[in-house]
Write a protein that holds these residues in place. Structure first.
Motif, PDB file in Angstrom:
ATOM      1  N   ALA A  85       7.855  -0.583  -4.487  1.00 21.68           N
ATOM      2  CA  ALA A  85       7.219   0.664  -4.078  1.00 21.68           C
ATOM      3  C   ALA A  85       5.767   0.732  -4.530  1.00 21.68           C
ATOM      4  O   ALA A  85       4.868   1.121  -3.769  1.00 21.68           O
ATOM      5  CB  ALA A  85       8.003   1.856  -4.629  1.00 21.68           C
ATOM      6  N   ALA A  86       5.496   0.336  -5.780  1.00 18.23           N
ATOM      7  CA  ALA A  86       4.129   0.386  -6.303  1.00 18.23           C
ATOM      8  C   ALA A  86       3.219  -0.560  -5.534  1.00 18.23           C
ATOM      9  O   ALA A  86       2.069  -0.227  -5.212  1.00 18.23           O
ATOM     10  CB  ALA A  86       4.134   0.037  -7.784  1.00 18.23           C
ATOM     11  N   CYS A 112       8.436   6.637  -5.402  1.00 15.32           N
ATOM     12  CA  CYS A 112       7.125   6.536  -6.044  1.00 15.32           C
ATOM     13  C   CYS A 112       6.073   7.191  -5.152  1.00 15.32           C
ATOM     14  O   CYS A 112       6.229   7.236  -3.930  1.00 15.32           O
ATOM     15  CB  CYS A 112       6.750   5.067  -6.283  1.00 15.32           C
ATOM     16  SG  CYS A 112       7.776   4.233  -7.515  1.00 15.32           S
ATOM     17  N   ARG A 113       5.013   7.686  -5.779  1.00 15.62           N
ATOM     18  CA  ARG A 113       3.924   8.284  -5.000  1.00 15.62           C
ATOM     19  C   ARG A 113       2.612   8.083  -5.737  1.00 15.62           C
ATOM     20  O   ARG A 113       2.591   7.788  -6.941  1.00 15.62           O
ATOM     21  CB  ARG A 113       4.177   9.771  -4.769  1.00 15.62           C
ATOM     22  CG  ARG A 113       4.260  10.615  -6.038  1.00 15.62           C
ATOM     23  CD  ARG A 113       4.495  12.079  -5.676  1.00 15.62           C
ATOM     24  NE  ARG A 113       4.697  12.911  -6.848  1.00 15.62           N
ATOM     25  CZ  ARG A 113       3.714  13.438  -7.581  1.00 15.62           C
ATOM     26  NH1 ARG A 113       2.440  13.197  -7.250  1.00 15.62           N
ATOM     27  NH2 ARG A 113       3.985  14.198  -8.635  1.00 15.62           N
ATOM     28  N   GLN A 138      -2.816  -4.961 -10.771  1.00 14.85           N
ATOM     29  CA  GLN A 138      -2.970  -4.160 -11.978  1.00 14.85           C
ATOM     30  C   GLN A 138      -2.690  -2.701 -11.621  1.00 14.85           C
ATOM     31  O   GLN A 138      -3.527  -2.016 -11.041  1.00 14.85           O
ATOM     32  CB  GLN A 138      -4.377  -4.317 -12.549  1.00 14.85           C
ATOM     33  CG  GLN A 138      -4.722  -5.740 -12.982  1.00 14.85           C
ATOM     34  CD  GLN A 138      -3.764  -6.237 -14.063  1.00 14.85           C
ATOM     35  OE1 GLN A 138      -3.394  -5.483 -14.975  1.00 14.85           O
ATOM     36  NE2 GLN A 138      -3.375  -7.502 -13.976  1.00 14.85           N
ATOM     37  N   VAL A 139      -1.484  -2.258 -11.945  1.00 14.28           N
ATOM     38  CA  VAL A 139      -1.047  -0.904 -11.577  1.00 14.28           C
ATOM     39  C   VAL A 139      -0.555  -0.188 -12.825  1.00 14.28           C
ATOM     40  O   VAL A 139       0.258  -0.728 -13.589  1.00 14.28           O
ATOM     41  CB  VAL A 139       0.080  -0.939 -10.519  1.00 14.28           C
ATOM     42  CG1 VAL A 139       0.476   0.483 -10.135  1.00 14.28           C
ATOM     43  CG2 VAL A 139      -0.349  -1.739  -9.298  1.00 14.28           C
ATOM     44  N   GLU A 140      -1.052   1.010 -13.024  1.00 14.49           N
ATOM     45  CA  GLU A 140      -0.567   1.847 -14.117  1.00 14.49           C
ATOM     46  C   GLU A 140       0.585   2.698 -13.587  1.00 14.49           C
ATOM     47  O   GLU A 140       0.438   3.430 -12.605  1.00 14.49           O
ATOM     48  CB  GLU A 140      -1.674   2.765 -14.626  1.00 14.49           C
ATOM     49  CG  GLU A 140      -1.208   3.684 -15.770  1.00 14.49           C
ATOM     50  CD  GLU A 140      -2.266   4.689 -16.177  1.00 14.49           C
ATOM     51  OE1 GLU A 140      -1.951   5.585 -16.994  1.00 14.49           O
ATOM     52  OE2 GLU A 140      -3.416   4.593 -15.662  1.00 14.49           O
ATOM     53  N   PHE A 165       6.488   6.403  -1.336  1.00 12.56           N
ATOM     54  CA  PHE A 165       7.340   5.261  -0.991  1.00 12.56           C
ATOM     55  C   PHE A 165       8.759   5.607  -1.443  1.00 12.56           C
ATOM     56  O   PHE A 165       9.061   5.607  -2.629  1.00 12.56           O
ATOM     57  CB  PHE A 165       6.846   3.994  -1.686  1.00 12.56           C
ATOM     58  CG  PHE A 165       7.379   2.724  -1.091  1.00 12.56           C
ATOM     59  CD1 PHE A 165       8.746   2.428  -1.130  1.00 12.56           C
ATOM     60  CD2 PHE A 165       6.528   1.808  -0.488  1.00 12.56           C
ATOM     61  CE1 PHE A 165       9.241   1.265  -0.597  1.00 12.56           C
ATOM     62  CE2 PHE A 165       7.006   0.627   0.051  1.00 12.56           C
ATOM     63  CZ  PHE A 165       8.359   0.356   0.002  1.00 12.56           C
ATOM     64  N   ASP A 166       9.603   5.923  -0.471  1.00 16.87           N
ATOM     65  CA  ASP A 166      10.990   6.304  -0.758  1.00 16.87           C
ATOM     66  C   ASP A 166      11.844   5.046  -0.801  1.00 16.87           C
ATOM     67  O   ASP A 166      12.151   4.438   0.230  1.00 16.87           O
ATOM     68  CB  ASP A 166      11.498   7.263   0.324  1.00 16.87           C
ATOM     69  CG  ASP A 166      12.837   7.892  -0.057  1.00 16.87           C
ATOM     70  OD1 ASP A 166      13.481   7.391  -1.000  1.00 16.87           O
ATOM     71  OD2 ASP A 166      13.246   8.871   0.606  1.00 16.87           O
ATOM     72  N   ASN A 167      12.227   4.662  -1.997  1.00 15.59           N
ATOM     73  CA  ASN A 167      13.033   3.459  -2.173  1.00 15.59           C
ATOM     74  C   ASN A 167      14.429   3.804  -2.684  1.00 15.59           C
ATOM     75  O   ASN A 167      15.049   2.999  -3.393  1.00 15.59           O
ATOM     76  CB  ASN A 167      12.345   2.488  -3.139  1.00 15.59           C
ATOM     77  CG  ASN A 167      12.198   1.101  -2.520  1.00 15.59           C
ATOM     78  OD1 ASN A 167      12.640   0.861  -1.405  1.00 15.59           O
ATOM     79  ND2 ASN A 167      11.590   0.175  -3.249  1.00 15.59           N
ATOM     80  N   ARG A 168      14.895   4.980  -2.317  1.00 12.72           N
ATOM     81  CA  ARG A 168      16.283   5.308  -2.636  1.00 12.72           C
ATOM     82  C   ARG A 168      17.202   4.509  -1.709  1.00 12.72           C
ATOM     83  O   ARG A 168      16.799   4.073  -0.627  1.00 12.72           O
ATOM     84  CB  ARG A 168      16.525   6.808  -2.472  1.00 12.72           C
ATOM     85  CG  ARG A 168      15.871   7.641  -3.570  1.00 12.72           C
ATOM     86  CD  ARG A 168      15.995   9.131  -3.306  1.00 12.72           C
ATOM     87  NE  ARG A 168      15.200   9.529  -2.128  1.00 12.72           N
ATOM     88  CZ  ARG A 168      15.092  10.792  -1.727  1.00 12.72           C
ATOM     89  NH1 ARG A 168      15.715  11.758  -2.376  1.00 12.72           N
ATOM     90  NH2 ARG A 168      14.360  11.074  -0.663  1.00 12.72           N
TER      91      ARG A 168
END
Length: 222
Positions: free
Chosen positions: A119-120, A182-183, A164-166, A191-194
């Motif tokens: 998602a990220a 995640c948003r 590089q993602v926080e 990003f709906d990853n359910r």
């Protein structure tokens, strides 16, 4: 004189009668010939009409048979499609049940980590919020298993991909289903990853896989 007249009339009468008989015979002969010709023509016409009627009847029979065969084939196709749709729904329902049960599995934490990474990476912003529904998840561990330690693991996997993602936890009480949402901080990208959302996105592919496994003609999504 009377005798002479009588004697003279007899041959004349006989001649006239002879001619009449000859003419009558000729007329009868012509009539017989015409009748025979008419009968032959009528018989031929009747045979032709009968043959044409038989041909039409055979053609109509073949047309009816083809139409019936087409109708039967169409109905069989509809039955097959309904059966395939029912089978697809049953198998997808079983898959959904198994996915939901993963929430109670020890592997659920690792699954969530991989979903966060996906998602990220999909959102692509420098900072990504990982939404959780349980308040205690914002603490050390929480019931869902989504904690800061899990986010650190996900960040490390993202770094290995050159990203590089926080990652930061964010509470969202509307989330109840297993999986990850995640948003970006502005809330414009989500990003709906359910599990349910992933199944909807992958439905066509899942149906194709089912079709290949059970040997159906195609894998069209229904």
């Amino acid at each position: 004189m009377r005798d002479m007249a009588g004697n003279n009339e007899h041959p004349i009468l006989e001649g006239i009668l002879g001619e009449a008989r000859a003419e009558a015979e000729r007329i009868r002969s012509e009539a017989a010939q015409k009748a025979a010709g008419l009968k032959e023509s009528t018989d031929s016409q009747c045979r032709r009409i009968l043959a044409e009627a038989r041909e039409r009847a055979e053609s109509q029979k073949q047309t009816m048979l083809r139409s019936e065969e087409t109708s039967v084939a169409a109905e069989l196709r509809r039955i097959e499609l309904r059966a395939r749709e029912k089978l697809n729904e049953e198998l997808l329902a079983k898959l959904r049940d198994r996915l939901l049960k993963l929430q109670q599995s020890p592997a659920y934490r690792e699954i969530c980590r991989d979903l966060i990474v996906e998602a990220a990476a999909g959102i692509g912003t420098p900072k990504v919020l990982v939404c959780v529904s349980s308040p205690e998840s914002l603490g050390s561990r929480g019931k869902s298993g989504i904690d800061r330690g899990l986010l650190s693991e996900a960040q490390e996997l993202l770094a290995r991909k050159g990203l590089q993602v926080e990652l930061e936890l964010a509470e969202d009480e509307s989330l109840r289903d297993p999986g990850i949402v995640c948003r970006d901080p502005a809330g414009r990208l989500v990003f709906d990853n359910r599990f349910e959302a992933r199944m909807r996105r992958m439905r066509r592919e899942l149906v194709r896989i089912i079709a290949e496994e059970i040997g159906t003609e195609d894998g069209k999504a229904t």
